[in-house]
Design a protein around this motif. Sequence first.
Motif, PDB file in Angstrom:
ATOM      1  N   SER A   7       0.818  -1.219   0.000  1.00 35.22           N
ATOM      2  CA  SER A   7       0.000   0.000   0.000  1.00 35.22           C
ATOM      3  C   SER A   7       0.850   1.267   0.000  1.00 35.22           C
ATOM      4  CB  SER A   7      -0.942   0.006   1.212  1.00 35.22           C
ATOM      5  OG  SER A   7      -0.192   0.007   2.425  1.00 35.22           O
ATOM      6  N   GLY A   8       2.176   1.113  -0.067  1.00 31.69           N
ATOM      7  CA  GLY A   8       3.060   2.282  -0.120  1.00 31.69           C
ATOM      8  C   GLY A   8       3.451   2.836   1.224  1.00 31.69           C
TER       9      GLY A   8
ATOM     10  N   SER B  11       2.962  18.968  -8.915  1.00 28.69           N
ATOM     11  CA  SER B  11       2.096  18.930  -7.735  1.00 28.69           C
ATOM     12  C   SER B  11       2.787  18.159  -6.627  1.00 28.69           C
ATOM     13  CB  SER B  11       0.748  18.287  -8.064  1.00 28.69           C
ATOM     14  OG  SER B  11       0.924  16.977  -8.537  1.00 28.69           O
ATOM     15  N   SER B  12       2.505  18.554  -5.390  1.00 29.64           N
ATOM     16  CA  SER B  12       3.130  17.904  -4.238  1.00 29.64           C
ATOM     17  C   SER B  12       2.324  18.214  -2.989  1.00 29.64           C
ATOM     18  CB  SER B  12       4.570  18.402  -4.069  1.00 29.64           C
ATOM     19  OG  SER B  12       5.208  17.764  -2.976  1.00 29.64           O
TER      20      SER B  12
ATOM     21  N   GLY C 117      14.355   6.102  -6.304  1.00 30.58           N
ATOM     22  CA  GLY C 117      13.305   5.277  -5.711  1.00 30.58           C
ATOM     23  C   GLY C 117      11.962   5.606  -6.315  1.00 30.58           C
ATOM     24  N   ASN C 118      11.095   4.618  -6.417  1.00 36.15           N
ATOM     25  CA  ASN C 118       9.791   4.787  -7.032  1.00 36.15           C
ATOM     26  C   ASN C 118       9.971   5.370  -8.425  1.00 36.15           C
ATOM     27  OD1 ASN C 118       6.933   4.998  -7.379  1.00 36.15           O
ATOM     28  ND2 ASN C 118       6.738   5.106  -5.151  1.00 36.15           N
ATOM     29  N   LYS C 119       9.256   6.457  -8.789  1.00 35.37           N
ATOM     30  CA  LYS C 119       9.427   7.046 -10.115  1.00 35.37           C
ATOM     31  C   LYS C 119      10.160   8.378 -10.009  1.00 35.37           C
ATOM     32  CE  LYS C 119       5.490   4.960 -12.485  1.00 35.37           C
ATOM     33  NZ  LYS C 119       4.159   5.209 -13.084  1.00 35.37           N
ATOM     34  N   ASP C 120      11.049   8.618 -10.952  1.00 32.21           N
ATOM     35  CA  ASP C 120      11.789   9.874 -11.041  1.00 32.21           C
ATOM     36  C   ASP C 120      11.459  10.575 -12.348  1.00 32.21           C
ATOM     37  OD1 ASP C 120      12.973   9.348  -8.645  1.00 32.21           O
ATOM     38  OD2 ASP C 120      15.034   9.384  -9.378  1.00 32.21           O
ATOM     39  N   LEU C 121      11.807  11.852 -12.401  1.00 32.09           N
ATOM     40  CA  LEU C 121      11.623  12.659 -13.602  1.00 32.09           C
ATOM     41  C   LEU C 121      12.918  12.686 -14.411  1.00 32.09           C
ATOM     42  CD1 LEU C 121       9.724  15.555 -11.865  1.00 32.09           C
ATOM     43  CD2 LEU C 121       8.716  13.989 -13.537  1.00 32.09           C
TER      44      LEU C 121
ATOM     45  N   ASN D 228      14.071  15.127  -7.681  1.00 32.65           N
ATOM     46  CA  ASN D 228      13.664  13.733  -7.482  1.00 32.65           C
ATOM     47  C   ASN D 228      14.068  13.273  -6.093  1.00 32.65           C
ATOM     48  OD1 ASN D 228      12.508  13.152 -10.057  1.00 32.65           O
ATOM     49  ND2 ASN D 228      14.580  13.065 -10.923  1.00 32.65           N
ATOM     50  N   THR D 229      13.216  12.472  -5.470  1.00 32.84           N
ATOM     51  CA  THR D 229      13.468  11.928  -4.138  1.00 32.84           C
ATOM     52  C   THR D 229      13.073  10.462  -4.124  1.00 32.84           C
ATOM     53  OG1 THR D 229      11.247  12.394  -3.265  1.00 32.84           O
ATOM     54  CG2 THR D 229      12.870  14.188  -3.163  1.00 32.84           C
ATOM     55  N   HIS D 230      13.042   9.866  -2.927  1.00 32.80           N
ATOM     56  CA  HIS D 230      12.610   8.475  -2.821  1.00 32.80           C
ATOM     57  C   HIS D 230      11.115   8.321  -3.074  1.00 32.80           C
ATOM     58  CE1 HIS D 230      12.187  10.113   1.322  1.00 32.80           C
ATOM     59  NE2 HIS D 230      11.047   9.475   1.260  1.00 32.80           N
ATOM     60  N   SER D 231      10.354   9.431  -3.028  1.00 34.64           N
ATOM     61  CA  SER D 231       8.919   9.374  -3.320  1.00 34.64           C
ATOM     62  C   SER D 231       8.701   9.380  -4.843  1.00 34.64           C
ATOM     63  CB  SER D 231       8.206  10.565  -2.693  1.00 34.64           C
ATOM     64  OG  SER D 231       8.351  10.557  -1.289  1.00 34.64           O
ATOM     65  N   GLU D 232       7.459   9.226  -5.263  1.00 29.78           N
ATOM     66  CA  GLU D 232       7.157   9.252  -6.690  1.00 29.78           C
ATOM     67  C   GLU D 232       7.083  10.686  -7.188  1.00 29.78           C
ATOM     68  OE1 GLU D 232       3.551   8.161  -9.790  1.00 29.78           O
ATOM     69  OE2 GLU D 232       3.877   6.870  -8.060  1.00 29.78           O
ATOM     70  N   GLU D 233       7.791  10.975  -8.282  1.00 30.49           N
ATOM     71  CA  GLU D 233       7.700  12.268  -8.955  1.00 30.49           C
ATOM     72  C   GLU D 233       7.186  12.033 -10.374  1.00 30.49           C
ATOM     73  OE1 GLU D 233       9.633  13.109  -5.469  1.00 30.49           O
ATOM     74  OE2 GLU D 233      10.608  11.817  -6.943  1.00 30.49           O
TER      75      GLU D 233
END
Length: 636
Positions: free
Chosen positions: A76-77, A405-406, A355-359, A385-390
């Motif tokens: 679930s993230g 957006s964030s 991590g996850n998705k990057d730009l 970009n971070t460990h979260s999804e971008e």
Amino acid sequence: MFNRFIFIICFLPLGLFAQKSSTSTVKQAQKSYNQAVSYLTNNQIDLAIIDFKKAIDLDNRFLAAYQQLGDIQRKSGNYAEARINYTKILEIDSEFYPLTHFYLAESELNTGDYSKAITHFESYLGFPEISATSIEKTGKYLLDCQFSLKGIEKPVPFEPKNIGQAINTAEDEYLPVVTADEETIIFTRQANRNEDFYTSKRANEIWEKATYLSNNINSPDYNEGAQNISPDGKYLFFTACNRPEGLGRCDIYLSKKEGNNWSEPFNIGEPINTSGWESQPSISADGKTLYFVSTRKGGFGGYDIWSAELNADGSWNSPVNLGPNINTKYDETSPFIHSDDESLYFSSNGWPGFGNKDLFISRKIQNTENKTDWTRPVNLGYPINTHSEESGLSISHDGEKAFFSSKKEGGFGKLDIYYFELPKELRPRNVSYVKGMVFDKINNLKLNAHIQINDLSTGKMVFDDFTELEDGKFLASLVNGKNYGLTVRREGYLFYSHNFLLDNMEKNEAFLLEIPLQKIEIGKIVVLNNIFFNTNKFDLLPESKIELEQIVQFLNENPTLNIEIGGHTDNIGDDETNLTLSKNRAKTVFEYLINQNIRANRLSFKGFGETNPISDNKTEDGRKLNRRTEFKITNK
């Protein structure tokens, strides 16, 4: 909602655990665990979590309960909570389940703890009989961790600013796109689980309160999202899912702005939309190439980026996969093609990232076979970009600002729209735009006219559209480094031409034009701004072909008109030489038109030399205006 299949798959491997490890000696703990498994099987995830936690409270060494709870949280993230449960398992029994090491490392990667993630990925690889697929994925994650540790040491400038409360609310706002003049923004707002489009206008650098885009596009029964607007703000491509007329689960639709409203959207159909999943469109500045995401056959992974070319009849060619320099065996999403028609921004979890998705950004190039290809993507860097999804990045026309957006502290609610200054090395190529208004020269009535802009060196049409019905306005994007010819046409009027010589321009610039059209009357004159000669020569340069074809078309559309072609020079040189040069230039145009089957009795030519200046010969700009070719209506 969680996917039931995912959690059943999560549960099945536990049957492989040693019996002493997967069960509890505490009877009540085992009962709670069994109840949780029952809930999990029926997709009652929240209830399952409660009972797994009960089982752990009753037996704090219940490894299977920790494993199940960690798996739910990871899926679930909720990686931070998953880490706690996986870590507890390894503290109790590090050999309980090999995949616990992998799942803990994956959770550490997705919470930005790259050093620990490396340790646990490597410990997972130490177990025997690991599948080739698992080894490959672990290797990919190790590259991500190593890339991230290096990337954090070299951060890029990043100072995001909230776009403000005129746009952001307590709800989710995301996927912003702006027009080339940055005077209009369209974005998605989600409220009560329904996604709709909203828009705002900017005046004096201030965004007005956002309003509902249109009842013709937004619907109460379906979600609309993943939109992209053409640079002039007239064409909106977007995604809609599960509509009755849809070809698949999600399809791409198109709507055109008509005055202050939008047309009823239509499904753009095959071959772009299929029975699969098509979404996240991005249209090129000239409106002739559509980039989008699809799960269709022939790709490299789950989600791939494709493109399709628009034909002259309005149909689309078969989509082409952007290839291995963009797409991986993982997921590539959220394409955004900038107005320079060269810089593609997108999101990926396949290329090395944090991590996850990057730009990422990739540039269009011509390969050794002179076919379109793309450079290897460049990660936009940390902390963009971070460990979260971008994902969902869009770039302003001038290339200086990026919108995204964030959910950040100090925002107005959930997801807010932000912007930041894009580092120079990540910016697209310099572009300009022309924004004009067409009107009747006598009564100032705003006119609906046909606008065409061509690349003078290649003849390629880069803009072909009509002005707005209400205000006669248009906007077209121009890539620097080229020269362009503009033609404005309307039935019953003389055509108008202009040029933009951008071959040596090194910065972004906007051209604002007021274009007065003259009705066809005897004595009226058209200056042919895109007829070119070398200095002191009268041979037509190839760049003149577009303008010459416009004259031919105009005369064919008005078969009773006769014209006189006039040549003019500046005052540099002696009078007789200038007179001869101007006459020869006019004659060259005259002969070209005859060769295009325009009857000679409809044409005449005359050289005026330096006798009829339209500007001051004291400056180079003035002399340039005086060096001109024109034609005059002599008979209707």
